[in-house]
Write a protein that holds these residues in place. Structure first.
Motif, PDB file in Angstrom:
ATOM      1  N   ALA A   1       0.846  -1.125  -0.069  1.00 54.98           N
ATOM      2  CA  ALA A   1       0.099  -0.139   0.047  1.00 54.98           C
ATOM      3  C   ALA A   1       0.833   1.314   0.128  1.00 54.98           C
ATOM      4  O   ALA A   1       0.725   2.333  -1.026  1.00 54.98           O
ATOM      5  CB  ALA A   1      -0.914   0.169   1.280  1.00 54.98           C
ATOM      6  N   ALA A   2       2.083   1.166   0.837  1.00 55.09           N
ATOM      7  CA  ALA A   2       2.744   2.402   0.657  1.00 55.09           C
ATOM      8  C   ALA A   2       3.517   2.805  -0.541  1.00 55.09           C
ATOM      9  O   ALA A   2       3.838   3.859  -0.793  1.00 55.09           O
ATOM     10  CB  ALA A   2       3.867   2.432   2.033  1.00 55.09           C
ATOM     11  N   THR A   3       3.960   1.542  -1.194  1.00 53.37           N
ATOM     12  CA  THR A   3       4.516   1.723  -2.365  1.00 53.37           C
ATOM     13  C   THR A   3       3.613   2.355  -3.317  1.00 53.37           C
ATOM     14  O   THR A   3       3.759   3.456  -4.079  1.00 53.37           O
ATOM     15  CB  THR A   3       5.038   0.462  -3.056  1.00 53.37           C
ATOM     16  OG1 THR A   3       5.873  -0.093  -2.188  1.00 53.37           O
ATOM     17  CG2 THR A   3       5.497   0.529  -4.391  1.00 53.37           C
ATOM     18  N   GLY A   4       2.448   2.128  -3.564  1.00 49.22           N
ATOM     19  CA  GLY A   4       1.371   2.683  -4.146  1.00 49.22           C
ATOM     20  C   GLY A   4       1.157   4.254  -4.060  1.00 49.22           C
ATOM     21  O   GLY A   4       0.928   5.181  -4.794  1.00 49.22           O
ATOM     22  N   VAL A   5       1.061   4.431  -2.920  1.00 44.93           N
ATOM     23  CA  VAL A   5       0.617   5.875  -2.136  1.00 44.93           C
ATOM     24  C   VAL A   5       1.842   6.770  -2.530  1.00 44.93           C
ATOM     25  O   VAL A   5       1.947   7.771  -2.812  1.00 44.93           O
ATOM     26  CB  VAL A   5       0.372   5.841  -0.713  1.00 44.93           C
ATOM     27  CG1 VAL A   5       0.166   7.304  -0.389  1.00 44.93           C
ATOM     28  CG2 VAL A   5      -0.968   5.204  -0.322  1.00 44.93           C
ATOM     29  N   LEU A   6       3.169   6.108  -2.399  1.00 41.96           N
ATOM     30  CA  LEU A   6       4.405   6.945  -2.391  1.00 41.96           C
ATOM     31  C   LEU A   6       4.575   7.202  -3.996  1.00 41.96           C
ATOM     32  O   LEU A   6       4.958   8.376  -4.129  1.00 41.96           O
ATOM     33  CB  LEU A   6       5.533   6.063  -2.101  1.00 41.96           C
ATOM     34  CG  LEU A   6       6.899   6.780  -2.186  1.00 41.96           C
ATOM     35  CD1 LEU A   6       7.123   7.739  -1.182  1.00 41.96           C
ATOM     36  CD2 LEU A   6       8.050   5.593  -1.814  1.00 41.96           C
ATOM     37  N   LEU A   7       4.325   6.415  -4.846  1.00 42.03           N
ATOM     38  CA  LEU A   7       4.418   6.739  -6.324  1.00 42.03           C
ATOM     39  C   LEU A   7       3.351   7.479  -6.766  1.00 42.03           C
ATOM     40  O   LEU A   7       3.567   8.417  -7.768  1.00 42.03           O
ATOM     41  CB  LEU A   7       4.462   5.504  -7.045  1.00 42.03           C
ATOM     42  CG  LEU A   7       5.514   4.432  -6.877  1.00 42.03           C
ATOM     43  CD1 LEU A   7       5.582   3.155  -7.578  1.00 42.03           C
ATOM     44  CD2 LEU A   7       6.950   5.323  -7.435  1.00 42.03           C
ATOM     45  N   SER A   8       2.076   7.475  -6.291  1.00 44.19           N
ATOM     46  CA  SER A   8       1.149   8.307  -6.757  1.00 44.19           C
ATOM     47  C   SER A   8       0.979   9.742  -6.128  1.00 44.19           C
ATOM     48  O   SER A   8       0.696  10.782  -6.683  1.00 44.19           O
ATOM     49  CB  SER A   8      -0.163   7.606  -6.459  1.00 44.19           C
ATOM     50  OG  SER A   8      -0.451   7.449  -5.231  1.00 44.19           O
ATOM     51  N   ARG A   9       1.291   9.968  -4.924  1.00 41.21           N
ATOM     52  CA  ARG A   9       1.196  11.087  -4.146  1.00 41.21           C
ATOM     53  C   ARG A   9       2.583  11.737  -3.628  1.00 41.21           C
ATOM     54  O   ARG A   9       2.624  13.083  -3.655  1.00 41.21           O
ATOM     55  CB  ARG A   9       0.349  10.908  -3.037  1.00 41.21           C
ATOM     56  CG  ARG A   9      -1.237  10.474  -3.150  1.00 41.21           C
ATOM     57  CD  ARG A   9      -1.973  10.499  -2.023  1.00 41.21           C
ATOM     58  NE  ARG A   9      -3.111   9.624  -2.172  1.00 41.21           N
ATOM     59  CZ  ARG A   9      -3.971   9.460  -1.217  1.00 41.21           C
ATOM     60  NH1 ARG A   9      -3.926   9.825  -0.022  1.00 41.21           N
ATOM     61  NH2 ARG A   9      -5.105   8.752  -1.457  1.00 41.21           N
ATOM     62  N   GLY A  10       3.527  11.042  -3.579  1.00 41.36           N
ATOM     63  CA  GLY A  10       5.030  11.652  -3.151  1.00 41.36           C
ATOM     64  C   GLY A  10       5.030  11.434  -1.495  1.00 41.36           C
ATOM     65  O   GLY A  10       3.961  11.466  -1.201  1.00 41.36           O
ATOM     66  N   TYR A  11       6.315  11.341  -1.160  1.00 43.83           N
ATOM     67  CA  TYR A  11       6.675  11.148   0.144  1.00 43.83           C
ATOM     68  C   TYR A  11       5.998  12.446   1.114  1.00 43.83           C
ATOM     69  O   TYR A  11       5.215  12.231   2.228  1.00 43.83           O
ATOM     70  CB  TYR A  11       8.109  11.477   0.576  1.00 43.83           C
ATOM     71  CG  TYR A  11       8.515  11.189   1.956  1.00 43.83           C
ATOM     72  CD1 TYR A  11       8.396  10.105   2.399  1.00 43.83           C
ATOM     73  CD2 TYR A  11       8.738  12.189   2.562  1.00 43.83           C
ATOM     74  CE1 TYR A  11       8.711   9.819   3.768  1.00 43.83           C
ATOM     75  CE2 TYR A  11       9.065  12.179   3.900  1.00 43.83           C
ATOM     76  CZ  TYR A  11       9.274  10.985   4.669  1.00 43.83           C
ATOM     77  OH  TYR A  11       9.604  11.033   5.756  1.00 43.83           O
ATOM     78  N   ASP A  12       6.216  13.684   0.406  1.00 42.40           N
ATOM     79  CA  ASP A  12       5.743  14.733   1.369  1.00 42.40           C
ATOM     80  C   ASP A  12       4.088  14.820   1.689  1.00 42.40           C
ATOM     81  O   ASP A  12       3.588  15.184   2.559  1.00 42.40           O
ATOM     82  CB  ASP A  12       5.949  16.075   0.683  1.00 42.40           C
ATOM     83  CG  ASP A  12       7.531  16.067   0.554  1.00 42.40           C
ATOM     84  OD1 ASP A  12       8.236  15.297   1.208  1.00 42.40           O
ATOM     85  OD2 ASP A  12       7.993  16.967  -0.161  1.00 42.40           O
ATOM     86  N   LYS A  13       3.208  14.100   0.648  1.00 42.67           N
ATOM     87  CA  LYS A  13       1.753  14.225   0.782  1.00 42.67           C
ATOM     88  C   LYS A  13       1.354  12.678   1.406  1.00 42.67           C
ATOM     89  O   LYS A  13       0.132  12.622   1.859  1.00 42.67           O
ATOM     90  CB  LYS A  13       1.313  14.397  -0.405  1.00 42.67           C
ATOM     91  CG  LYS A  13       1.323  15.821  -0.793  1.00 42.67           C
ATOM     92  CD  LYS A  13       0.732  16.090  -2.240  1.00 42.67           C
ATOM     93  CE  LYS A  13       0.632  17.527  -2.675  1.00 42.67           C
ATOM     94  NZ  LYS A  13      -0.070  17.777  -3.972  1.00 42.67           N
ATOM     95  N   LEU A  14       2.359  11.871   1.618  1.00 43.33           N
ATOM     96  CA  LEU A  14       1.842  10.576   2.161  1.00 43.33           C
ATOM     97  C   LEU A  14       1.621  10.552   3.666  1.00 43.33           C
ATOM     98  O   LEU A  14       2.212  11.497   4.075  1.00 43.33           O
ATOM     99  CB  LEU A  14       3.113   9.707   1.999  1.00 43.33           C
ATOM    100  CG  LEU A  14       2.947   8.181   2.299  1.00 43.33           C
ATOM    101  CD1 LEU A  14       3.655   6.917   1.450  1.00 43.33           C
ATOM    102  CD2 LEU A  14       3.317   7.974   3.712  1.00 43.33           C
ATOM    103  N   THR A  15       0.623   9.940   4.014  1.00 43.80           N
ATOM    104  CA  THR A  15       0.244  10.065   5.611  1.00 43.80           C
ATOM    105  C   THR A  15      -0.046   8.586   5.830  1.00 43.80           C
ATOM    106  O   THR A  15      -0.425   7.696   5.206  1.00 43.80           O
ATOM    107  CB  THR A  15      -0.858  10.658   5.707  1.00 43.80           C
ATOM    108  OG1 THR A  15      -2.290   9.981   5.489  1.00 43.80           O
ATOM    109  CG2 THR A  15      -0.882  12.259   5.516  1.00 43.80           C
TER     110      THR A  15
END
Length: 222
Positions: free
Chosen positions: A14-28
């Motif tokens: 899940a974190a991989t998908g969020v990281l690639l789609s939103r980026g680290y700065d917007k990931l929560t």
């Protein structure tokens, strides 16, 4: 019943998908929990912080890279030369968005993580690993004697990131070389520079397998 390791893998997926789609700065952590279908409490049971979570995402990706790299090498026309080893690794990285982002230190993906002094993400084959491996190849006669290994390792890491950026920025432009032509040219350059006339490719492959089997060859541990 889902065990802790399965939950951890689900969170990393899940974190991989969020990281690639939103980026680290917007990931929560909430984003990751929702994407995994788990509670935020479970996320924090496995990872104390967002930075620690992304450390784990990168480490898992790089462990998988080492295995896929060895498989890709077996498909090379002349596996075992320094150039073939480089090309196989490059193609694995280029085919994976997360590995590409790691190799290029993509600021859109990793953002403030890149400036975090406690972040542990290495490159797919950083200069420490490359230096170790090239030195062992040189000792085995797979790399020409007299080559400055530290300099070659630094150049190859920088070259990998530069080629990937060039592929991303210029792909499809009139007059631009294809990704395959580009990496084939670099492979030839590497072999002309590093490979002895009568290289023992079987020894090179045995050396690579030994490094990977020992664990020192996984870039995440280099």
């Amino acid at each position: 019943m889902v065990d802790g390791e399965q939950r951890r893998d689900a969170l990393l997926d899940a974190a991989t998908g969020v990281l690639l789609s939103r980026g680290y700065d917007k990931l929560t952590m909430v984003d990751v929990a929702e994407a995994a279908g788990l509670s935020r409490t479970i996320v924090y049971r496995h990872f104390a912080s967002k930075r620690e979570l992304v450390d784990a995402v990168a480490a898992r990706a790089l462990r998988g890279y080492a295995v896929r790299w060895r498989t890709a090498l077996s498909e090379e026309p002349r596996p075992g030369t320094p150039g073939s080893i480089y090309r196989a690794g490059f193609r694995v990285v280029a085919a994976d968005p997360l590995l590409t982002a790691i190799a290029t230190r993509d600021p859109q993906v990793f953002g403030r993580y890149l400036r975090d002094p406690e972040a542990t993400m290495p490159g797919p084959a950083g200069p420490e690993f490359l230096g170790l491996f090239l030195r062992r190849q040189q000792e085995a006669g797979v790399v020409r004697p007299g080559v400055d290994i530290a300099s070659v390792a630094a150049v190859l890491e920088a070259l990998t990131a530069a080629i990937m950026r060039a592929v991303q920025e210029h792909q499809g432009r009139p007059g631009s070389p294809s990704p395959d032509a580009l990496i084939d040219t670099v492979t030839e350059m590497i072999d002309r520079m590093l490979t002895p006339p009568d290289v023992d490719t079987e020894a090179a492959l045995a050396l690579l397998d030994g490094v990977l089997d020992a664990g020192a060859g996984t870039p995440a541990q280099a």
